[in-house]
Each structure stands twice: as C-alpha cells, then as structure tokens.
Write an enzyme that holds these catalytic residues in place. Sequence first.
Site: not given
Length: 294
Positions: A74, A130, A229
């Site tokens: 990430h 991220e 996720s």
Amino acid sequence: MNVTIDKNSGYCFGVEYAIQMAEDELEHSAELYCLGDIVHNRMEVERLHQQGLRVIDREQLGQLHDCKVLIRAHGEPPETYQLALRNNIELIDASCPVVLKLQNRVKHAFDATRRHDGQIVLYGQPGHAEVTGLNGQTGNRAIVVMTEQDLDQIDFKRPVTLFSQTTKSTAGFYRMKQIIEERIAAAGGDLTTFDANDSICRQVSNREPQLRKFAHEHDVVVFVSGRKSSNGKALFGVVNHENPRSYFVENEQELQDEWFDDAASVGICGATSTPMWLMQRVADRIAEVGEAVA
C-alpha cells in the site's frame, strides 16, 4: 456439480511481491515486523504470523529501534521514512511500483496546484493505508472523498486535481468525475482548471469485465475476500450485480449448503488480496457439498 476457480483471480503483482519479500526475509530471521496487515486477508495474515511476521501499528513503530520493518504494498507517507531514519530502523520496502508512481504524481500535482490556489482531491477510502500514503505527499492537505456528500468539502470555484486510490471501482471514479464537473458548472467555476486522473491500477480495473463474464457463466458464484479489502468490496459489487446468487465469504467455514441447491455450476473468484490456496480450500469444501447432494 461443476466447481471452477477463476484463473484471473488472486494476488495482483504488488501483493505477491510483498508476500514474497516477507517470506524471503523470514527464511533468515525468526521474526519480522510489518506496519499494518501485509494484505487485507485475515487467513493469509494468520499464515504469515505463524512464520514470524508480526503486525504493528504506527504507535508501536515509534517505539521500535534497531530492527527491520516491512513496508507493505500500500505504500507509506514520508513521515514513516523519516521516523525510520531517526530510530535506526531498516525498512524492507515492498511498496507496489504502481502506488509509488502515483505517490510521485500526487506530490508533483500538489506542488503545482499550490501556485494556483488549487486543491488535490483523492477518490478513496478515508483511513485506508494507500490513501494515507497518498495524502502524506500533500502534507495531509488533500480532500479525501468516497461519497457525493464528501464533495461538499471542495471549493468548486478553485482549481481541482482529482486522483483515485488504485483499487477503487472504475465506474465509481468516473461517476465522481461527472458529479464534480456538474458541481463546477453549477458554481460558475472554470472546467478547464479541473484535471481528472484515472489512476486505478489496470490489474484491478481489467478484472471487472472478466468477472462480469465469469459471473454469467455460473449458477452460483462464491467471492472469497477479507472483509477489510477495499478491492474485495468493489469487485464483489461487480459480481453481485451480474449474478444475484453471489455470496461473499472470508473462508470455507462461512459456506452454507443451501446456497448450492439445484446448482449445476459454481464459480469461485476473489480479490487481488485473496490467496489462491484459500480459493482452493473453498472449492474443496463446495465439492464435498456437491458429492453429499449427489
């Protein structure tokens, strides 16, 4: 009952690279720290924990000295690297090359927009690793948006530069782009100062059309992914839209036998953070259900 695993599902390059780096390091070390879950999949995190990978958070990182820490795919903001230098921490940097390139683009765009009183807008999940890394390139001054309501933070009379988290839905990004254009026009702003950058990873976006086709080919679809996720949520939305008999599971223990009543064909697919061994385990369990019914 025919059970098929989607050959296009499973780890993307960035995740595979990070896990390989962790496993290579653990061959020579009894223990290795990882800043956050190496992948948003609980089953894989547990497997690597058994090999010696220890997940830490940012607060714990600040207390470490003279050790090795893995940076996952990430990516990380600049302050993580600065802290590592101060604390003599050796970073094993497994940041995805696609993410690193995007960080660089965001940094350059931020430096450029400051000269024109512009705004950096990130389409992504607030708090996602991220997005934290991307926002760090702007000194945490970017505007992070996920919903139309989030767009209220933007001054539509000032220049706007839009980027996307690499794992977001392509359709979602272009929908957000369209709404921003409409808002700029409604506010009397200048559309020529709006710069929209589709920065979604093509390994991710290319899976959407493949999954649509896959979902149509089977009576029932089981989507395997960790619940944390972001990519998994986005891709399951694609599958579920195409095939209402689609189910989201984290592992084979969550399967319910009645899902497969009258099903001649079952498809198994997953996120870019889903290991192939886990999809195979789900496939084996479904095959047992099929044999029991037969």
